[in-house]
Design a protein around this motif. Structure first.
Motif, mmCIF file in Angstrom:
data_model
loop_
_atom_site.group_PDB
_atom_site.id
_atom_site.type_symbol
_atom_site.label_atom_id
_atom_site.label_comp_id
_atom_site.label_asym_id
_atom_site.label_seq_id
_atom_site.Cartn_x
_atom_site.Cartn_y
_atom_site.Cartn_z
ATOM 1 N N LEU A 1 39.008 79.495 21.904
ATOM 2 C CA LEU A 1 40.428 78.667 21.258
ATOM 3 C C LEU A 1 39.793 77.380 20.716
ATOM 4 N N ARG A 2 38.320 76.894 20.704
ATOM 5 C CA ARG A 2 37.997 76.161 20.477
ATOM 6 C C ARG A 2 37.720 75.581 19.162
ATOM 7 N N ASP A 3 38.684 74.425 18.784
ATOM 8 C CA ASP A 3 38.428 73.857 17.429
ATOM 9 C C ASP A 3 39.808 73.886 16.917
ATOM 10 N N ALA A 4 40.077 75.285 16.890
ATOM 11 C CA ALA A 4 41.351 76.077 16.548
ATOM 12 C C ALA A 4 42.746 74.711 17.327
ATOM 13 N N GLU A 5 43.613 75.274 15.614
ATOM 14 C CA GLU A 5 45.185 75.143 16.246
ATOM 15 C C GLU A 5 46.404 75.448 16.569
ATOM 16 N N LEU A 6 46.212 75.165 17.484
ATOM 17 C CA LEU A 6 47.170 76.475 18.445
ATOM 18 C C LEU A 6 48.760 76.390 18.721
ATOM 19 N N VAL A 7 49.463 77.675 18.075
ATOM 20 C CA VAL A 7 50.462 77.494 17.797
ATOM 21 C C VAL A 7 51.594 78.294 19.519
ATOM 22 N N ILE A 8 51.832 77.415 19.835
ATOM 23 C CA ILE A 8 52.776 78.385 21.077
ATOM 24 C C ILE A 8 54.321 78.036 21.046
ATOM 25 N N HIS A 9 55.117 78.774 21.553
ATOM 26 C CA HIS A 9 56.555 78.729 21.807
ATOM 27 C C HIS A 9 56.466 77.950 23.323
ATOM 28 N N ASN A 10 56.604 77.000 23.618
ATOM 29 C CA ASN A 10 56.668 76.409 25.146
ATOM 30 C C ASN A 10 55.729 76.344 25.074
ATOM 31 N N ALA A 11 54.822 75.067 24.194
ATOM 32 C CA ALA A 11 53.602 75.101 24.610
ATOM 33 C C ALA A 11 53.285 74.400 25.801
ATOM 34 N N PRO A 12 54.323 73.238 26.387
ATOM 35 C CA PRO A 12 53.761 72.981 27.886
ATOM 36 C C PRO A 12 53.086 73.717 28.766
ATOM 37 N N PHE A 13 54.241 74.802 28.982
ATOM 38 C CA PHE A 13 54.229 75.872 30.343
ATOM 39 C C PHE A 13 52.462 76.997 29.964
ATOM 40 N N ASP A 14 51.992 77.335 28.518
ATOM 41 C CA ASP A 14 51.139 77.775 28.321
ATOM 42 C C ASP A 14 49.658 77.321 29.044
ATOM 43 N N VAL A 15 49.967 75.712 28.349
ATOM 44 C CA VAL A 15 48.675 74.933 28.169
ATOM 45 C C VAL A 15 48.542 74.612 30.089
ATOM 46 N N GLY A 16 49.517 74.628 30.346
ATOM 47 C CA GLY A 16 49.514 73.665 32.038
ATOM 48 C C GLY A 16 49.061 74.651 32.516
ATOM 49 N N PHE A 17 49.565 76.439 32.206
ATOM 50 C CA PHE A 17 48.591 77.435 32.721
ATOM 51 C C PHE A 17 47.125 77.629 32.551
ATOM 52 N N LEU A 18 46.629 76.935 31.423
ATOM 53 C CA LEU A 18 45.098 77.128 31.281
ATOM 54 C C LEU A 18 44.682 76.161 31.001
ATOM 55 N N ASN A 19 45.525 75.195 31.739
ATOM 56 C CA ASN A 19 44.590 73.803 32.133
ATOM 57 C C ASN A 19 44.509 73.679 32.955
ATOM 58 N N MET A 20 45.772 74.605 34.339
ATOM 59 C CA MET A 20 44.808 74.680 35.636
ATOM 60 C C MET A 20 43.773 75.604 35.900
ATOM 61 N N GLU A 21 43.763 76.695 35.135
ATOM 62 C CA GLU A 21 42.694 77.722 35.340
ATOM 63 C C GLU A 21 41.007 77.532 34.648
ATOM 64 N N PHE A 22 41.173 76.474 33.923
ATOM 65 C CA PHE A 22 40.271 75.732 33.343
ATOM 66 C C PHE A 22 39.159 74.797 34.211
ATOM 67 N N GLY A 23 40.470 74.099 35.008
ATOM 68 C CA GLY A 23 40.176 73.071 36.109
ATOM 69 C C GLY A 23 39.543 73.578 37.409
ATOM 70 N N ARG A 24 40.036 74.539 37.374
ATOM 71 C CA ARG A 24 39.235 75.106 38.746
ATOM 72 C C ARG A 24 37.740 76.124 38.090
ATOM 73 N N MET A 25 37.647 76.096 37.178
ATOM 74 C CA MET A 25 36.304 76.562 36.290
ATOM 75 C C MET A 25 35.165 75.105 36.570
ATOM 76 N N GLY A 26 36.013 74.179 36.241
ATOM 77 C CA GLY A 26 35.012 72.765 35.558
ATOM 78 C C GLY A 26 34.801 72.862 34.091
ATOM 79 N N LEU A 27 35.529 73.323 33.773
ATOM 80 C CA LEU A 27 35.576 73.679 32.386
ATOM 81 C C LEU A 27 37.581 72.976 31.284
ATOM 82 N N PRO A 28 36.538 71.927 29.941
ATOM 83 C CA PRO A 28 37.391 70.941 29.740
ATOM 84 C C PRO A 28 38.945 71.000 29.392
#
Length: 250
Positions: free
Chosen positions: A84-111
């Motif tokens: 995903l790095r430096d790309a523009e993300l195209v998502i339908h209902n983005a807050p849902f998917d972004v919320g899950f990815l942020n949660m999973e990344f946070g568990r790993m200490g990723l940005p």
């Protein structure tokens, strides 16, 4: 070069802040509005049960994930972030998917996604602005925009990405139609008066640029003189540079 990732996820439930986890990730790459085939599709072991309501939507059970030896997110999170790095993300209902990815990344200490991706386009928000008061689910948009969804039986991240990519292109086609046309150049071109050809244009016959004749220039000058008399001075066309340029051409 503009790199975009059409992105979708499937999860154990609806609430990443209440223990739900990601179980499927899909990203379909587009560069300059063309699918590249460089996609990423992963199933993930969520380390917890999957709600029956969620299984009814996507059909993914914990037994299926165990049978396919799906990895833990900790093993593939870095791969997803790199994709995903430096790309523009195209998502339908983005807050849902972004919320899950942020949660999973946070568990790993990723940005977070904000720090990984260039930006996020929410096609649900776009659709609500374009079609106010109408249904704007992915299925509804496929129907409205004539995108074939006959292969879609259950929700699945990869098939949903492919459909969303077609929907996004259809929704934004008017903005990019001229650019798309010029990028698909063939053997048509612009032909100048001296026979020189410039860069080709697709789908158009050669355009001939003809310089005005002496008679044309004389008629033009007479017309401007009449305008001068009407305004009792130099008409505005004498100050635009167009008339002087035409005289220089002749």
């Amino acid at each position: 070069m503009k790199r975009q990732i059409i992105l979708d996820t499937e999860t154990t439930g609806l609430y990443p802040d209440q223990g739900d986890r990601l179980i499927e990730f899909a990203g379909v790459e587009m560069i300059d509005r063309r699918f590249t085939g460089n996609n990423l599709h992963l199933y993930v072991n969520p380390e917890r049960d999957i709600a029956e309501e969620a299984v009814a939507v996507h059909g993914i059970t914990l037994d299926k994930l165990t049978e396919m030896n799906a990895p833990l997110f900790a093993r593939v999170g870095g791969q997803i972030a790199d994709f995903l790095r430096d790309a523009e993300l195209v998502i339908h209902n983005a807050p849902f998917d972004v919320g899950f990815l942020n949660m999973e990344f946070g568990r790993m200490g990723l940005p977070s996604i904000t720090n990984v991706a260039a930006n996020v386009v929410d096609t649900l928000k776009m659709a609500r602005e374009m079609y106010p008061g109408q249904k704007n689910s992915l299925d509804a948009l496929c129907t409205r925009l004539d995108v074939d969804r006959s292969k879609r039986v259950l929700h699945g991240a990869l098939i949903d990405c492919e459909l969303l990519g077609e929907v996004y292109l259809a929704m934004t086609r008017n903005q990019f139609s001229l650019v798309d046309e010029l990028m698909g150049t063939s053997d048509s071109s612009i032909l100048s008066a001296d026979g020189q050809r410039s860069a080709p244009l697709v789908g158009h016959p050669p355009l001939l640029v003809v310089a005005p004749s002496a008679d044309d220039m004389a008629a033009h000058e007479a017309y401007l003189t009449d305008l001068d008399k009407i305004v009792e001075g130099a008409c505005v066309w004498r100050g635009t540079g167009r008339h002087e340029g035409a005289e220089h051409t002749s």
